[in-house]
Design an enzyme around this catalytic site. Structure first.
Site, PDB file in Angstrom:
ATOM      1  N   PRO A   1       0.843  -1.197   0.000  1.00 42.37           N
ATOM      2  CA  PRO A   1       0.000   0.000   0.000  1.00 42.37           C
ATOM      3  C   PRO A   1       0.886   1.258   0.000  1.00 42.37           C
ATOM      4  O   PRO A   1       1.955   1.269   0.614  1.00 42.37           O
ATOM      5  CB  PRO A   1      -0.795  -0.121   1.305  1.00 42.37           C
ATOM      6  CG  PRO A   1      -0.027  -1.072   2.161  1.00 42.37           C
ATOM      7  CD  PRO A   1       0.740  -1.978   1.249  1.00 42.37           C
TER       8      PRO A   1
ATOM      9  N   ASP B   1      14.738   2.866   5.460  1.00 44.17           N
ATOM     10  CA  ASP B   1      13.934   2.071   4.506  1.00 44.17           C
ATOM     11  C   ASP B   1      14.815   1.514   3.384  1.00 44.17           C
ATOM     12  O   ASP B   1      14.801   0.304   3.115  1.00 44.17           O
ATOM     13  CB  ASP B   1      12.806   2.916   3.886  1.00 44.17           C
ATOM     14  CG  ASP B   1      11.677   3.207   4.849  1.00 44.17           C
ATOM     15  OD1 ASP B   1      11.874   3.055   6.057  1.00 44.17           O
ATOM     16  OD2 ASP B   1      10.593   3.593   4.371  1.00 44.17           O
TER      17      ASP B   1
END
Ligand code: PMV
Length: 321
Positions: free
Chosen positions: A104, A155
């Site tokens: 998502p 990340d």
């Protein structure tokens, strides 16, 4: 003669920040694990006609355009140009680059870094260039920095290495090994959260009251340090309490939402050992620490409380790249 099209593919996992988001931007350690059940993929099909342009096809985000029609700062364009720069490729190749992602968007699961690294891997494969994890992380960090100036790099690093890490900004990641009996339920609140806006809002709070917010970041850093041993030993109750304490500190810096708090409370009532938001917050996902016996209960409770989705995943990474 018509040139034979050939495909080069790349893919990358999502990620979950277990502990330490936001504080990691200010130099504190954080722990993140890859999420191999949700991945981004990129497939480059060369046309063989060098006079043709690179076309980017990403139906999931309604993009179908030539590279030169996209704004330079568009995340897909930036991923391609940064890859060609880092890999010393003279010009983007002619052909079609198809991008798809099961992650998502803007939900705290690392979708943008995963997409960038999938693209970098597909292009590197096309040119038969070896792309190291460090270079993949460098490319994704540069793209992230275009969008939120002070990205920590966590990340890109966890996704490029596809391994659980303890990460401190500007340092090499330390690889860690979460115990096999630890599982997470990851629930999507259904609303998105802008990493850029959340990071900027926290930066404003910090610049208005550095002593208070540096203190909170240091407390988060201490929680991360204290989590290493129970994480590797599989001590659910100890680790769960650390997650709960981290969530309270994330509330204190204003990045939780009423609904994320509701989901955390629902998970704890259903037997989770700990629960917190994950990623930038202000929407997006939360995680609940569970073991196999309580995982289904917690998943059902999160769905009943209104989560858009809730999936069970082991904390120990399942695949290495
Ligand atoms: O990519 P997100 O939205 O999960 O957030 C990354 C974590 C932050 O600490 C909020 C930002 C950063 O660069 O570390």
């Amino acid at each position: 003669m018509t040139p034979q099209p050939h495909n080069s593919t790349g893919s990358a996992p999502g990620k979950v920040i277990l502990l330490g988001e936001h504080a990691v931007v200010y130099g504190e350690p954080a722990i993140a694990v890859p999420l191999n059940s949700l991945r981004a993929t990129a497939t480059f099909t060369a046309t063989g006609h060098t006079s043709e342009k690179l076309v980017v096809d990403a139906p999931g985000i309604a993009v179908h355009a030539r590279l030169d029609e996209l704004a330079k700062v568009h995340p897909l364009a930036a991923a391609i140009t940064e890859t060609t720069r880092v890999l010393n490729i003279a010009a983007p190749p002619a052909g079609t680059l198809r991008v798809a992602s099961a992650l998502p968007l803007a939900a705290g699961l690392g979708s943008s870094a995963a997409i960038t690294i999938a693209i970098a891997r597909a292009l590197a494969a096309h040119f038969a260039i070896e792309l190291t994890a460090a270079s993949a992380a460098q490319i994704a960090a540069a793209v992230e920095n275009l969008h939120h100036g002070s990205s920590s790099g966590i990340d890109p690093t966890v996704i490029a290495h596809n391994a659980a890490i303890c990460y401190t900004k500007h340092k090499d990641p330390e690889f860690i090994c979460p115990h096999a009996n630890l599982e997470l339920v990851i629930a999507d609140s259904g609303t998105t959260g802008s990493t850029r806006e959340a990071v900027n809002a926290v930066r404003l709070l910090h610049s208005n009251d550095p002593a208070r917010y540096s203190g909170i970041f240091a407390e988060i850093g201490a929680l991360v340090v204290s989590a290493r041993a129970p994480l590797e030993a599989g001590k659910h109750a100890v680790l769960g309490a650390v997650l709960n304490a981290n969530h309270k500190l994330l509330q204190a810096i204003g990045v939780s939402t009423t609904f994320l708090d509701t989901l955390c409370a629902a998970a704890l009532r259903a037997g989770a050992y700990g629960a917190k938001l994950t990623g930038a917050g202000t929407g997006g996902c939360m995680i609940a620490l569970v073991d196999a016996p309580c995982a289904r209960n917690v998943q059902q409770a999160l769905l009943a409380a209104g989560a858009k989705s809730a999936s069970i995943t082991p904390l120990m990474p399942t695949q290495n790249e």
